[in-house]
Design an enzyme around this catalytic site. Structure first.
Site, mmCIF file in Angstrom:
data_model
loop_
_atom_site.group_PDB
_atom_site.id
_atom_site.type_symbol
_atom_site.label_atom_id
_atom_site.label_comp_id
_atom_site.label_asym_id
_atom_site.label_seq_id
_atom_site.Cartn_x
_atom_site.Cartn_y
_atom_site.Cartn_z
ATOM 1 N N ASN A 27 27.165 44.740 45.331
ATOM 2 C CA ASN A 27 28.407 45.533 45.265
ATOM 3 C C ASN A 27 28.966 45.668 43.854
ATOM 4 O OD1 ASN A 27 28.955 42.749 45.518
ATOM 5 N ND2 ASN A 27 31.029 43.160 46.206
ATOM 6 N N GLY A 76 27.172 36.521 48.332
ATOM 7 C CA GLY A 76 26.576 37.466 49.285
ATOM 8 C C GLY A 76 27.183 37.293 50.658
ATOM 9 N N THR A 91 23.880 34.837 55.262
ATOM 10 C CA THR A 91 22.889 34.407 54.259
ATOM 11 C C THR A 91 23.315 33.076 53.655
ATOM 12 O OG1 THR A 91 22.712 36.757 53.707
ATOM 13 C CG2 THR A 91 21.525 35.223 52.300
ATOM 14 N N GLU A 94 29.825 31.912 47.449
ATOM 15 C CA GLU A 94 30.910 32.908 47.494
ATOM 16 C C GLU A 94 30.517 33.935 48.538
ATOM 17 O OE1 GLU A 94 33.610 32.550 45.926
ATOM 18 O OE2 GLU A 94 32.988 30.944 44.580
ATOM 19 N N CYS A 122 34.309 42.360 47.923
ATOM 20 C CA CYS A 122 34.631 41.275 48.863
ATOM 21 C C CYS A 122 36.131 40.994 48.885
ATOM 22 C CB CYS A 122 33.828 40.023 48.546
ATOM 23 S SG CYS A 122 33.922 39.530 46.831
ATOM 24 N N GLU A 153 34.436 29.249 41.513
ATOM 25 C CA GLU A 153 33.890 29.672 40.237
ATOM 26 C C GLU A 153 35.057 29.902 39.287
ATOM 27 O OE1 GLU A 153 31.628 33.154 41.646
ATOM 28 O OE2 GLU A 153 29.823 31.935 41.407
HETATM 29 O O1 TXE Z 1 23.835 40.504 51.468
HETATM 30 P P1 TXE Z 1 22.867 39.315 51.372
HETATM 31 P P2 TXE Z 1 23.447 42.012 51.693
HETATM 32 C C1 TXE Z 1 28.227 40.982 52.695
HETATM 33 C C2 TXE Z 1 28.577 42.302 53.352
HETATM 34 C C3 TXE Z 1 27.234 42.939 53.523
HETATM 35 C C4 TXE Z 1 26.427 41.736 53.911
HETATM 36 C C5 TXE Z 1 24.970 41.935 53.744
HETATM 37 O O2 TXE Z 1 29.145 42.112 54.594
HETATM 38 O O3 TXE Z 1 27.200 43.907 54.508
HETATM 39 O O4 TXE Z 1 26.915 40.700 53.066
HETATM 40 O O5 TXE Z 1 24.696 42.487 52.465
HETATM 41 C C6 TXE Z 1 19.762 37.462 48.541
HETATM 42 N N1 TXE Z 1 17.525 33.241 50.438
HETATM 43 N N2 TXE Z 1 28.355 40.991 51.267
HETATM 44 O O6 TXE Z 1 22.284 42.221 52.602
HETATM 45 O O7 TXE Z 1 21.685 39.575 52.238
HETATM 46 C C7 TXE Z 1 19.655 38.957 48.486
HETATM 47 O O8 TXE Z 1 18.374 39.378 48.107
HETATM 48 C C8 TXE Z 1 17.952 33.503 49.210
HETATM 49 C C9 TXE Z 1 29.469 40.262 50.721
HETATM 50 O O9 TXE Z 1 23.273 42.568 50.344
HETATM 51 O O10 TXE Z 1 23.664 38.099 51.567
HETATM 52 C C10 TXE Z 1 20.740 39.283 47.462
HETATM 53 O O11 TXE Z 1 20.251 39.053 46.146
HETATM 54 N N3 TXE Z 1 18.535 34.668 48.857
HETATM 55 C C11 TXE Z 1 29.289 39.974 49.295
HETATM 56 C C12 TXE Z 1 21.821 38.271 47.811
HETATM 57 O O12 TXE Z 1 21.143 37.207 48.483
HETATM 58 C C13 TXE Z 1 18.696 35.594 49.800
HETATM 59 C C14 TXE Z 1 28.700 41.097 48.506
HETATM 60 C C15 TXE Z 1 22.933 38.829 48.723
HETATM 61 O O13 TXE Z 1 22.326 39.403 49.857
HETATM 62 C C16 TXE Z 1 18.269 35.378 51.122
HETATM 63 C C17 TXE Z 1 27.583 41.737 49.170
HETATM 64 C C18 TXE Z 1 17.651 34.139 51.426
HETATM 65 N N4 TXE Z 1 17.205 33.843 52.652
HETATM 66 C C19 TXE Z 1 27.476 41.681 50.519
HETATM 67 N N5 TXE Z 1 18.559 36.481 51.844
HETATM 68 C C20 TXE Z 1 30.534 39.416 48.574
HETATM 69 N N6 TXE Z 1 31.314 38.564 49.216
HETATM 70 O O14 TXE Z 1 30.762 39.703 47.409
HETATM 71 C C21 TXE Z 1 19.148 37.359 51.013
HETATM 72 N N7 TXE Z 1 19.224 36.843 49.755
#
Ligand code: TXE
Length: 480
Positions: A151, A227, A231, A249, A283, A461
């Site tokens: 994002n 993320g 996850t 976070e 977020c 952080e």
């Molecule tokens: O997030 P992911 P995604 C939320 C938001 C969004 C949802 C999914 O609701 O719809 O998360 O988005 C890595 N081991 N936020 O799919 O999957 C992945 O490759 C290690 C909130 O993008 O959590 C990426 O680099 N790493 C958030 C990172 O984790 C793994 C902002 C985030 O991906 C992994 C974005 C694993 N098993 C989405 N699986 C905020 N709070 O700022 C994935 N990744």
């Protein structure tokens, strides 16, 4: 077609198994570059390179480290236009936003930690009456892993990398596979700034393979992750048996409490931003709006009018307010929430539809959407949608507002609009959130702790919190 490469030991490398993935431009829906589909072997080489660089980097003087990190900040600033364009194309966000928020903040992240490390000190405790003296050594941890989302790509990537590096760690980092471009460009900047080889290694690829290999690596002793909450929970399960240090976070579903005594015009202008900035994909967005009943109808009318006036379109056009959502899958996920609105007893007051933009017919556009809800327990109000969708609902008393605000599993941030000091202080104390903004939103002083309560994460952080996270404290006790 442009190929993004991994950045390992200061060089740009193809993935070992030569696997590649498509990278889409969300504004057009077209593939415009390829990124490495890295495997565990790539992560291992990145780790080896980081481990080799650790001895020298961790013994570099603070001045030297600070100077190099500061140089990276300066180069990001100099390349603002190029980086902002890359971010906008990769993510779909308005170029104006990338220019004013994302890239300046990426530069500030490095500059802030370059300064902060020069002021970071450890504690000393005299054990009075025991003839003993304690002090705390703070060593870098070693090789650490940084994983970031799509994002705010460069903004969140550097928010982790800068404190990790400045404290003397070496890093294996993975940006989101959905937005890899500016992380790739950062590698070039690090070389230009004179960051020694292997100190930062950037591996591109999917979460469940590349990201998983970083988290599961037995010798990567700390993981900083931003993320999704699901996850984050998975990462915690993998890392816990190895006793890794973890900073998580995660998601948010943040309340925006609007009281009748607020500065109305200012509130309305900022609420528009806290609802829909970056297509609602921040977020910290205030996606649950609760309004004191006496101004509810007026707010509704004004907010709908302002929302309908937002210009949706080509992210590169100067007058665009709402760009494209980050991916087709995410667009469809966000739309699926809008589609359950009626079923949940909600009323769509504005937006709700896909948008087709002339010349960008295959881009991922969605109208900013306001949904009036009757019951705060509905999915629309409880689950993180992470798109340009807000719910609104009236409240009658302060106590009710507080209950509504706290009535979710998340606890990242909250916003309160009021000119009543007692109310502000009461809510600041009882709101379950890592940040309480009063009469403002997204105002960040990088010295403050940043992070969430409840399912929004673990750890903080920012400022010295980040420097503490990336160091291992050791108590030394001298008896004299
Ligand atoms: O997030 P992911 P995604 C939320 C938001 C969004 C949802 C999914 O609701 O719809 O998360 O988005 C890595 N081991 N936020 O799919 O999957 C992945 O490759 C290690 C909130 O993008 O959590 C990426 O680099 N790493 C958030 C990172 O984790 C793994 C902002 C985030 O991906 C992994 C974005 C694993 N098993 C989405 N699986 C905020 N709070 O700022 C994935 N990744």
């Amino acid at each position: 077609m442009k190929k993004i490469q991994n950045y390992i030991n200061g060089a740009f490398e193809n993935p070992i198994q030569n696997g590649w993935m498509d990278n889409y431009n969300p504004s057009t829906g077209e593939v415009y570059s390829q990124i490495p589909n890295s495997t565990q072997e790539d992560v291992e080489i990145a780790y080896q390179s980081a481990a080799k660089a650790f001895k020298t980097w961790s013994n570099t003087t603070i001045d030297e480290r600070s100077k190099i990190i500061s140089k990276i900040a300066q180069l990001i600033e100099e390349k603002l236009d190029k980086l902002a364009l890359a971010e906008s194309i990769d993510n779909g966000k308005p170029l104006s936003l990338a220019k004013t928020i994302d890239i300046p903040r990426a530069s500030s992240n490095f500059q802030f930690f370059a300064n902060a490390i020069t002021q970071f000190s450890s504690e000393a405790h005299e054990s009075v009456g025991l003839n003993a003296f304690n002090f705390t050594l703070r060593h870098p941890i070693g090789v650490v892993g940084c994983i970031s989302p799509w994002n705010l790509p460069l903004y969140l990537f550097t928010w982790k990398i800068a404190p990790a590096l400045v404290t003397g760690n070496t890093v294996v980092a993975k940006p989101s596979e959905v937005t890899p471009m500016t992380a790739y460009l950062l590698g070039k900047i690090c070389n230009e700034a004179g960051l020694p080889k292997g100190v930062l290694n950037i591996v591109h690829g999917l979460g469940h393979t590349t990201g998983q290999a970083i988290v599961a690596h037995p010798n990567i002793k700390a993981i900083s992750f931003t993320g999704g909450t699901t996850t984050g929970a998975h990462i915690a399960r993998v890392a816990a048996p190895m006793f890794k240090k973890l900073s998580l976070e995660l998601g948010g579903k943040n309340p925006n409490l609007i009281f009748a005594d607020c500065d109305y015009d200012k509130m309305l202008a900022v609420t528009l931003k806290s609802s829909f900035a970056n297509q609602g994909q921040i977020c910290l967005c205030g996606s649950r709006i609760f309004v004191e009943r006496s101004i509810y109808e007026k707010f509704k009318t004004d907010f709908i009018a302002k929302t309908k006036a937002l210009k949706i379109g080509n992210p590169l056009a100067e007058d665009t307010n709402i760009g494209a959502l980050v991916s087709k899958a995410h667009l469809e996920k966000v739309k699926s929430y809008i589609d359950i609105a009626e079923q949940e007893g909600g009323t769509i007051l504005a937006g709700g539809n896909y948008v087709t933009i002339k010349g960008f017919e295959n881009g991922y556009y969605l109208e900013p959407t306001i949904i009036e809800i009757k019951n705060s327990n509905c999915r629309l109000n409880q689950e993180e949608i992470f798109g340009p969708v807000v719910t609104i609902m009236p409240f009658d008393t302060d106590e009710e507002a507080l209950q509504l605000a706290n009535g979710v599993r998340y606890g990242l941030s909250s916003t309160v609009w009021t000119n009543n000091l007692n109310r502000s202080m009461h809510l600041a104390k009882y709101l379950e959130a890592g940040i309480v903004w009063i009469n403002t939103w997204l105002m960040r002083d990088l010295r403050t702790p940043f992070g969430g309560m409840k399912d929004s994460g673990v750890g903080r952080e920012g400022g010295f919190e980040a420097l503490r996270f990336f160091t291992e404290p050791k108590n030394v006790c001298i008896k004299y």
